[in-house]
Design a protein around this motif. Structure first.
Motif, PDB file in Angstrom:
ATOM      1  N   ASP A 148      26.420  14.153  -5.294  1.00 35.49           N
ATOM      2  CA  ASP A 148      26.654  13.052  -4.366  1.00 35.49           C
ATOM      3  C   ASP A 148      25.415  12.686  -3.549  1.00 35.49           C
ATOM      4  OD1 ASP A 148      29.307  12.760  -5.138  1.00 35.49           O
ATOM      5  OD2 ASP A 148      30.002  14.235  -3.679  1.00 35.49           O
ATOM      6  N   ASP A 149      24.338  13.433  -3.710  1.00 32.12           N
ATOM      7  CA  ASP A 149      23.099  13.160  -2.976  1.00 32.12           C
ATOM      8  C   ASP A 149      22.364  11.973  -3.585  1.00 32.12           C
ATOM      9  OD1 ASP A 149      23.642  15.407  -1.488  1.00 32.12           O
ATOM     10  OD2 ASP A 149      22.010  16.606  -2.300  1.00 32.12           O
ATOM     11  N   PRO A 150      21.581  11.265  -2.775  1.00 27.90           N
ATOM     12  CA  PRO A 150      20.702  10.234  -3.348  1.00 27.90           C
ATOM     13  C   PRO A 150      19.682  10.883  -4.295  1.00 27.90           C
ATOM     14  CG  PRO A 150      20.840  10.022  -0.958  1.00 27.90           C
ATOM     15  CD  PRO A 150      21.503  11.316  -1.331  1.00 27.90           C
ATOM     16  N   ASP A 151      19.099  10.081  -5.168  1.00 30.99           N
ATOM     17  CA  ASP A 151      18.103  10.587  -6.111  1.00 30.99           C
ATOM     18  C   ASP A 151      16.864  11.076  -5.371  1.00 30.99           C
ATOM     19  OD1 ASP A 151      19.682   9.946  -8.316  1.00 30.99           O
ATOM     20  OD2 ASP A 151      18.841   7.934  -8.482  1.00 30.99           O
ATOM     21  N   PRO A 152      16.149  12.060  -5.961  1.00 31.85           N
ATOM     22  CA  PRO A 152      14.882  12.522  -5.358  1.00 31.85           C
ATOM     23  C   PRO A 152      13.915  11.358  -5.191  1.00 31.85           C
ATOM     24  CG  PRO A 152      15.581  14.019  -7.084  1.00 31.85           C
ATOM     25  CD  PRO A 152      16.487  12.827  -7.165  1.00 31.85           C
ATOM     26  N   LEU A 153      13.130  11.412  -4.127  1.00 31.50           N
ATOM     27  CA  LEU A 153      12.251  10.297  -3.777  1.00 31.50           C
ATOM     28  C   LEU A 153      10.994  10.826  -3.095  1.00 31.50           C
ATOM     29  CD1 LEU A 153      12.170   7.126  -3.542  1.00 31.50           C
ATOM     30  CD2 LEU A 153      13.265   7.404  -1.316  1.00 31.50           C
ATOM     31  N   LEU A 154       9.840  10.365  -3.546  1.00 33.20           N
ATOM     32  CA  LEU A 154       8.560  10.669  -2.919  1.00 33.20           C
ATOM     33  C   LEU A 154       7.941   9.340  -2.522  1.00 33.20           C
ATOM     34  CD1 LEU A 154       6.067  12.443  -2.189  1.00 33.20           C
ATOM     35  CD2 LEU A 154       5.361  12.199  -4.590  1.00 33.20           C
ATOM     36  N   VAL A 155       7.602   9.207  -1.242  1.00 32.93           N
ATOM     37  CA  VAL A 155       6.978   7.983  -0.741  1.00 32.93           C
ATOM     38  C   VAL A 155       5.642   8.349  -0.117  1.00 32.93           C
ATOM     39  CG1 VAL A 155       7.227   5.964   0.755  1.00 32.93           C
ATOM     40  CG2 VAL A 155       9.269   7.020  -0.246  1.00 32.93           C
ATOM     41  N   ILE A 156       4.588   7.716  -0.607  1.00 30.22           N
ATOM     42  CA  ILE A 156       3.248   7.932  -0.077  1.00 30.22           C
ATOM     43  C   ILE A 156       2.825   6.647   0.619  1.00 30.22           C
ATOM     44  CG2 ILE A 156       0.852   8.500  -0.639  1.00 30.22           C
ATOM     45  CD1 ILE A 156       2.006   9.831  -3.234  1.00 30.22           C
ATOM     46  N   THR A 157       2.524   6.766   1.906  1.00 33.62           N
ATOM     47  CA  THR A 157       2.109   5.616   2.717  1.00 33.62           C
ATOM     48  C   THR A 157       0.662   5.831   3.151  1.00 33.62           C
ATOM     49  OG1 THR A 157       2.677   6.500   4.903  1.00 33.62           O
ATOM     50  CG2 THR A 157       4.497   5.543   3.620  1.00 33.62           C
ATOM     51  N   PRO A 158       0.048   4.855   3.792  1.00 33.79           N
ATOM     52  CA  PRO A 158      -1.314   5.043   4.290  1.00 33.79           C
ATOM     53  C   PRO A 158      -1.433   6.133   5.354  1.00 33.79           C
ATOM     54  CG  PRO A 158      -0.802   2.714   4.166  1.00 33.79           C
ATOM     55  CD  PRO A 158       0.477   3.455   3.916  1.00 33.79           C
ATOM     56  N   ASP A 159      -0.305   6.557   5.922  1.00 37.71           N
ATOM     57  CA  ASP A 159      -0.320   7.565   6.985  1.00 37.71           C
ATOM     58  C   ASP A 159       0.158   8.943   6.551  1.00 37.71           C
ATOM     59  OD1 ASP A 159      -1.283   5.773   8.942  1.00 37.71           O
ATOM     60  OD2 ASP A 159       0.734   4.954   9.163  1.00 37.71           O
ATOM     61  N   GLY A 160       0.717   9.056   5.344  1.00 36.15           N
ATOM     62  CA  GLY A 160       1.195  10.354   4.902  1.00 36.15           C
ATOM     63  C   GLY A 160       2.177  10.249   3.763  1.00 36.15           C
ATOM     64  N   ASP A 179       0.807  -1.222   0.000  1.00 43.04           N
ATOM     65  CA  ASP A 179       0.000   0.000   0.000  1.00 43.04           C
ATOM     66  C   ASP A 179       0.846   1.281   0.000  1.00 43.04           C
ATOM     67  OD1 ASP A 179       0.891  -0.363   2.593  1.00 43.04           O
ATOM     68  OD2 ASP A 179      -1.094  -0.215   3.515  1.00 43.04           O
ATOM     69  N   TRP A 180       2.127   1.169  -0.265  1.00 40.84           N
ATOM     70  CA  TRP A 180       2.999   2.329  -0.431  1.00 40.84           C
ATOM     71  C   TRP A 180       3.128   2.641  -1.912  1.00 40.84           C
ATOM     72  CZ3 TRP A 180       7.992   2.657   2.944  1.00 40.84           C
ATOM     73  CH2 TRP A 180       7.654   2.532   4.296  1.00 40.84           C
ATOM     74  N   ARG A 181       3.258   3.921  -2.234  1.00 42.37           N
ATOM     75  CA  ARG A 181       3.553   4.357  -3.598  1.00 42.37           C
ATOM     76  C   ARG A 181       4.909   5.047  -3.547  1.00 42.37           C
ATOM     77  NH1 ARG A 181      -1.185   5.197  -6.729  1.00 42.37           N
ATOM     78  NH2 ARG A 181       0.293   5.330  -8.433  1.00 42.37           N
ATOM     79  N   VAL A 182       5.825   4.611  -4.387  1.00 43.12           N
ATOM     80  CA  VAL A 182       7.187   5.152  -4.392  1.00 43.12           C
ATOM     81  C   VAL A 182       7.484   5.732  -5.773  1.00 43.12           C
ATOM     82  CG1 VAL A 182       9.642   4.622  -4.102  1.00 43.12           C
ATOM     83  CG2 VAL A 182       7.925   3.467  -2.665  1.00 43.12           C
ATOM     84  N   PHE A 183       7.921   6.994  -5.776  1.00 43.54           N
ATOM     85  CA  PHE A 183       8.290   7.688  -7.009  1.00 43.54           C
ATOM     86  C   PHE A 183       9.734   8.132  -6.871  1.00 43.54           C
ATOM     87  CE2 PHE A 183       3.793   8.142  -6.290  1.00 43.54           C
ATOM     88  CZ  PHE A 183       3.239   7.846  -7.530  1.00 43.54           C
ATOM     89  N   THR A 184      10.536   7.827  -7.870  1.00 43.14           N
ATOM     90  CA  THR A 184      11.933   8.232  -7.847  1.00 43.14           C
ATOM     91  C   THR A 184      12.320   8.794  -9.206  1.00 43.14           C
ATOM     92  OG1 THR A 184      14.183   7.577  -7.248  1.00 43.14           O
ATOM     93  CG2 THR A 184      12.873   5.965  -8.481  1.00 43.14           C
ATOM     94  N   LYS A 185      13.343   9.598  -9.185  1.00 45.44           N
ATOM     95  CA  LYS A 185      13.807  10.248 -10.415  1.00 45.44           C
ATOM     96  C   LYS A 185      15.328  10.245 -10.368  1.00 45.44           C
ATOM     97  CE  LYS A 185      11.728  14.018 -11.788  1.00 45.44           C
ATOM     98  NZ  LYS A 185      11.277  15.407 -11.885  1.00 45.44           N
ATOM     99  N   ARG A 186      15.949   9.847 -11.449  1.00 47.43           N
ATOM    100  CA  ARG A 186      17.411   9.860 -11.520  1.00 47.43           C
ATOM    101  C   ARG A 186      17.910  11.292 -11.581  1.00 47.43           C
ATOM    102  NH1 ARG A 186      19.271   5.524  -9.670  1.00 47.43           N
ATOM    103  NH2 ARG A 186      18.544   3.636 -10.628  1.00 47.43           N
ATOM    104  N   ARG A 187      18.888  11.556 -10.754  1.00 44.52           N
ATOM    105  CA  ARG A 187      19.515  12.879 -10.749  1.00 44.52           C
ATOM    106  C   ARG A 187      20.567  12.884 -11.860  1.00 44.52           C
ATOM    107  NH1 ARG A 187      19.246  16.057  -6.636  1.00 44.52           N
ATOM    108  NH2 ARG A 187      19.018  14.428  -5.093  1.00 44.52           N
ATOM    109  N   GLY A 188      20.421  13.763 -12.813  1.00 44.09           N
ATOM    110  CA  GLY A 188      21.390  13.855 -13.904  1.00 44.09           C
ATOM    111  C   GLY A 188      22.741  14.301 -13.381  1.00 44.09           C
ATOM    112  N   LYS A 189      23.792  13.747 -13.928  1.00 40.37           N
ATOM    113  CA  LYS A 189      25.141  14.092 -13.456  1.00 40.37           C
ATOM    114  C   LYS A 189      25.459  15.565 -13.677  1.00 40.37           C
ATOM    115  CE  LYS A 189      26.879   9.507 -13.933  1.00 40.37           C
ATOM    116  NZ  LYS A 189      28.040   8.721 -13.774  1.00 40.37           N
ATOM    117  N   LEU A 190      25.093  16.080 -14.838  1.00 47.12           N
ATOM    118  CA  LEU A 190      25.365  17.483 -15.128  1.00 47.12           C
ATOM    119  C   LEU A 190      24.550  18.402 -14.229  1.00 47.12           C
ATOM    120  CD1 LEU A 190      27.012  19.334 -16.916  1.00 47.12           C
ATOM    121  CD2 LEU A 190      25.148  19.290 -18.580  1.00 47.12           C
ATOM    122  N   SER A 191      23.265  18.098 -14.105  1.00 50.35           N
ATOM    123  CA  SER A 191      22.392  18.897 -13.237  1.00 50.35           C
ATOM    124  C   SER A 191      22.868  18.815 -11.784  1.00 50.35           C
ATOM    125  CB  SER A 191      20.950  18.397 -13.352  1.00 50.35           C
ATOM    126  OG  SER A 191      20.142  19.023 -12.401  1.00 50.35           O
TER     127      SER A 191
END
Length: 131
Positions: free
Chosen positions: A39-51, A19-31
């Motif tokens: 050096d940061d992890p890729d952007p991530l959006l996680v939607i759970t039943p609680d928030g 019941d989780w929805r996970v959205f991720t996007k690759r961070r471009g090396k140039l950007s």
């Protein structure tokens, strides 16, 4: 709501609850280089039943929405006369009377993410007896 850092860690490790929805996007090396986030992890959006928890970069704070704190929400859509661009966001109304606008920083135009956010909030309300 579970600890936001734990939610992000689990989503990065996989697998997650059905019941989780996970959205991720690759961070471009140039950007990433130009924004100082290579050096940061890729952007991530996680939607759970609680928030929802969203990670953009180490420079920006986590965006956290706990559904238990909400009194309601409204989907908003706007476009400008000069372009065909459409902007979509969700107005959040909290139990304490405050209001904010939620729009994913990395997935703002991803209609599946917006739909997942609304569906998760609706399920949260239904399962906890709100109407």
């Amino acid at each position: 709501m579970t600890d936001p850092q734990t939610i992000l860690w689990q989503a990065r490790q996989g697998p997650v609850a059905a019941d989780w929805r996970v959205f991720t996007k690759r961070r471009g090396k140039l950007s990433g280089f130009f924004h100082g986030t290579s050096d940061d992890p890729d952007p991530l959006l996680v939607i759970t039943p609680d928030g929802a928890v969203e990670y953009i970069s180490e420079r920006k704070p986590l965006t956290i929405v706990a559904f238990q704190d909400l009194a309601g929400m409204k989907l908003r859509v706007a476009s400008s006369d000069s372009s065909a661009a459409v902007s979509t966001w969700i107005d959040l109304r909290y139990l304490d009377g405050s209001k904010t606008k939620w729009r994913s920083a990395a997935f703002g135009n991803n209609l599946e993410a917006i739909q997942g956010f609304i569906e998760a909030y609706g399920a949260h309300k239904a399962l906890r007896g709100y109407a």
